[in-house]
Design an enzyme around this catalytic site. Structure first.
Site, PDB file in Angstrom:
ATOM      1  N   ASP A 220       6.117  10.494  36.073  1.00  0.00           N
ATOM      2  CA  ASP A 220       6.759   9.353  35.410  1.00  0.00           C
ATOM      3  C   ASP A 220       7.889   9.933  34.563  1.00  0.00           C
ATOM      4  O   ASP A 220       7.955  11.144  34.336  1.00  0.00           O
ATOM      5  CB  ASP A 220       5.734   8.626  34.513  1.00  0.00           C
ATOM      6  CG  ASP A 220       6.367   7.525  33.681  1.00  0.00           C
ATOM      7  OD1 ASP A 220       7.195   6.764  34.219  1.00  0.00           O
ATOM      8  OD2 ASP A 220       6.067   7.428  32.473  1.00  0.00           O
ATOM      9  N   SER A 221       8.751   9.043  34.071  1.00  0.00           N
ATOM     10  CA  SER A 221       9.821   9.507  33.192  1.00  0.00           C
ATOM     11  C   SER A 221       9.256  10.058  31.880  1.00  0.00           C
ATOM     12  O   SER A 221       9.936  10.802  31.187  1.00  0.00           O
ATOM     13  CB  SER A 221      10.757   8.341  32.889  1.00  0.00           C
ATOM     14  OG  SER A 221      10.016   7.251  32.380  1.00  0.00           O
TER      15      SER A 221
ATOM     16  N   TYR B 149      14.425   6.565  31.848  1.00  0.00           N
ATOM     17  CA  TYR B 149      15.112   6.424  33.126  1.00  0.00           C
ATOM     18  C   TYR B 149      15.678   5.006  33.290  1.00  0.00           C
ATOM     19  O   TYR B 149      16.570   4.774  34.090  1.00  0.00           O
ATOM     20  CB  TYR B 149      14.127   6.655  34.288  1.00  0.00           C
ATOM     21  CG  TYR B 149      13.760   8.096  34.601  1.00  0.00           C
ATOM     22  CD1 TYR B 149      14.074   9.145  33.737  1.00  0.00           C
ATOM     23  CD2 TYR B 149      13.082   8.388  35.768  1.00  0.00           C
ATOM     24  CE1 TYR B 149      13.712  10.452  34.047  1.00  0.00           C
ATOM     25  CE2 TYR B 149      12.725   9.692  36.095  1.00  0.00           C
ATOM     26  CZ  TYR B 149      13.041  10.718  35.230  1.00  0.00           C
ATOM     27  OH  TYR B 149      12.683  12.002  35.562  1.00  0.00           O
TER      28      TYR B 149
ATOM     29  N   CYS C 280       6.095   5.260  37.981  1.00  0.00           N
ATOM     30  CA  CYS C 280       7.207   4.751  37.176  1.00  0.00           C
ATOM     31  C   CYS C 280       7.880   3.647  37.973  1.00  0.00           C
ATOM     32  O   CYS C 280       8.274   3.859  39.130  1.00  0.00           O
ATOM     33  CB  CYS C 280       8.188   5.881  36.894  1.00  0.00           C
ATOM     34  SG  CYS C 280       9.688   5.363  36.045  1.00  0.00           S
TER      35      CYS C 280
ATOM     36  N   GLU D 258       6.387   2.506  22.245  1.00  0.00           N
ATOM     37  CA  GLU D 258       6.341   3.912  21.831  1.00  0.00           C
ATOM     38  C   GLU D 258       6.222   4.039  20.319  1.00  0.00           C
ATOM     39  O   GLU D 258       5.659   5.010  19.819  1.00  0.00           O
ATOM     40  CB  GLU D 258       7.554   4.666  22.400  1.00  0.00           C
ATOM     41  CG  GLU D 258       7.434   4.731  23.919  1.00  0.00           C
ATOM     42  CD  GLU D 258       8.439   5.616  24.619  1.00  0.00           C
ATOM     43  OE1 GLU D 258       9.361   6.132  23.956  1.00  0.00           O
ATOM     44  OE2 GLU D 258       8.297   5.776  25.851  1.00  0.00           O
TER      45      GLU D 258
ATOM     46  N   CYS E 181       6.828  -2.486  34.401  1.00  0.00           N
ATOM     47  CA  CYS E 181       7.195  -1.286  33.652  1.00  0.00           C
ATOM     48  C   CYS E 181       5.900  -0.693  33.108  1.00  0.00           C
ATOM     49  O   CYS E 181       5.003  -1.438  32.679  1.00  0.00           O
ATOM     50  CB  CYS E 181       8.139  -1.651  32.498  1.00  0.00           C
ATOM     51  SG  CYS E 181       8.460  -0.282  31.386  1.00  0.00           S
ATOM     52  N   THR E 182       5.836   0.629  33.136  1.00  0.00           N
ATOM     53  CA  THR E 182       4.596   1.305  32.713  1.00  0.00           C
ATOM     54  C   THR E 182       4.119   0.893  31.320  1.00  0.00           C
ATOM     55  O   THR E 182       2.929   0.933  31.039  1.00  0.00           O
ATOM     56  CB  THR E 182       4.860   2.826  32.665  1.00  0.00           C
ATOM     57  OG1 THR E 182       6.097   3.065  31.985  1.00  0.00           O
ATOM     58  CG2 THR E 182       4.911   3.407  34.061  1.00  0.00           C
ATOM     59  N   HIS E 183       5.063   0.538  30.445  1.00  0.00           N
ATOM     60  CA  HIS E 183       4.688   0.288  29.049  1.00  0.00           C
ATOM     61  C   HIS E 183       4.178  -1.133  28.791  1.00  0.00           C
ATOM     62  O   HIS E 183       3.523  -1.386  27.796  1.00  0.00           O
ATOM     63  CB  HIS E 183       5.905   0.514  28.146  1.00  0.00           C
ATOM     64  CG  HIS E 183       6.328   1.938  28.028  1.00  0.00           C
ATOM     65  ND1 HIS E 183       6.586   2.733  29.117  1.00  0.00           N
ATOM     66  CD2 HIS E 183       6.536   2.728  26.933  1.00  0.00           C
ATOM     67  CE1 HIS E 183       6.952   3.946  28.702  1.00  0.00           C
ATOM     68  NE2 HIS E 183       6.925   3.954  27.379  1.00  0.00           N
TER      69      HIS E 183
HETATM   70  N1  DGL Z   1       8.490   4.491  33.071  1.00  0.00           N
HETATM   71  C1  DGL Z   1       9.579   3.563  32.994  1.00  0.00           C
HETATM   72  C2  DGL Z   1       9.291   2.389  33.956  1.00  0.00           C
HETATM   73  O1  DGL Z   1       8.159   2.118  34.316  1.00  0.00           O
HETATM   74  C3  DGL Z   1       9.797   3.057  31.586  1.00  0.00           C
HETATM   75  C4  DGL Z   1      10.400   4.084  30.665  1.00  0.00           C
HETATM   76  C5  DGL Z   1      11.789   4.523  31.065  1.00  0.00           C
HETATM   77  O2  DGL Z   1      12.750   3.736  30.972  1.00  0.00           O
HETATM   78  O3  DGL Z   1      11.915   5.669  31.480  1.00  0.00           O
HETATM   79  O4  DGL Z   1      10.199   1.736  34.377  1.00  0.00           O
END
Ligand code: DGL
Length: 263
Positions: free
Chosen positions: A8-9, A40, A71, A150, A182-184
């Site tokens: 992941d990023s 990312y 990601c 975060e 999105c992961t978050h």
């Molecule tokens: N992991 C990214 C996603 O799921 C979120 C964080 C990022 O922008 O890198 O899109």
């Protein structure tokens, strides 16, 4: 037996690791979080592709038997490219999430929320339309959600205010299902429900991704049968920051995160 590779990023991909460990407890996992280059979600497609190829090469050095792209931004912008470039099976998060959303919607109106990169790619729309052209998709980018999560701001008033603003088009479109693209975003489920109502279906693709990984490993007869798998964590910068945040995404603390000098 070789490990499963996950990248992941940054730290968000741990939501996928959590589900992999739950479903496949005997598997070893090598996780790479590109904390030196996160986020990312605001980068160009070309840059995301370049980083993704490098991250995959890093995992392959650890002899992984499958790569899980945990990601959404990478899965949206770079998956076809990296799938074509490597022989190892590569699983992204878009198709599993799209499938579950099409299955869940009753009124054929699905919302998608994600980073700017994910929304711009229209990857979820294309996947949903392939599955069922009748489904109407409303997609919006919610760039401030990642920094909120975060910072550990999951329920503050300011988050609710921002969520109301971002989610207005989904409310107006009367979607009954929303892909947390999105992961978050799974960590903001409470706030999103406050805005869109308790009955909204929130699709978090991590579970479906783990199911898909299990199916591939089982079909290829490379499932691990050892009793207790081990997870190793690597980052490209700032392991302390990663350890601090990891518990929030994984549900348990992460220790011994190793920094790699180059990917
Ligand atoms: N992991 C990214 C996603 O799921 C979120 C964080 C990022 O922008 O890198 O899109």
């Amino acid at each position: 037996m070789s490990p499963i590779g996950v990248f992941d990023s940054g730290v968000g991909g741990l939501t996928v690791v959590k589900e992999l460990v739950r479903l496949l407890p005997a598997e070893d996992i090598v996780y790479f979080g590109d904390t030196a280059r996160v986020p990312y979600g605001i980068k160009s497609k070309e840059t995301v592709i370049r980083f993704s190829v490098e991250n995959t090469l890093f995992l392959l050095k650890h002899n992984v038997k499958l790569v899980c792209v945990a990601c959404n931004t990478v899965s949206s912008c770079a998956l076809p490219k990296i799938k074509n470039s490597f022989r190892v099976p590569i699983v992204g998060v878009i198709s599993p999430g799209a499938r579950e959303a099409v299955y869940a919607t009753k009124n054929n109106r699905v919302g998608v929320i994600g980073t700017k990169g994910t929304i711009k790619s229209k990857a979820y729309e294309h996947e949903i339309k392939k599955l069922d052209p009748k489904v109407k998709v409303t997609a919006v980018a919610c760039p401030l959600f990642v920094p909120f999560v975060e910072e550990g701001w999951l329920n503050q008033d300011v988050v609710l205010t921002v969520a109301k603003h971002y989610l207005k088009p989904l409310k107006e479109a009367k979607v009954d299902t929303v892909i947390l693209g999105c992961t978050h975003y799974p960590l903001l489920k409470n706030v999103i429900k406050k805005v869109l109502g308790e009955n909204i279906n929130l699709i978090d693709s991590a579970k479906q991704v783990a199911i898909e990984v299990k199916k591939i490993l089982s079909d290829e007869e490379i499932l691990n049968s050892r009793r207790c798998g081990r997870s190793q964590f690597f980052v490209s910068d700032n392991p302390e920051w990663f350890e601090e945040l990891a518990g929030r995404f994984l549900g348990k603390p992460v220790k011994n995160v190793r920094k790699v000098s180059s990917v």
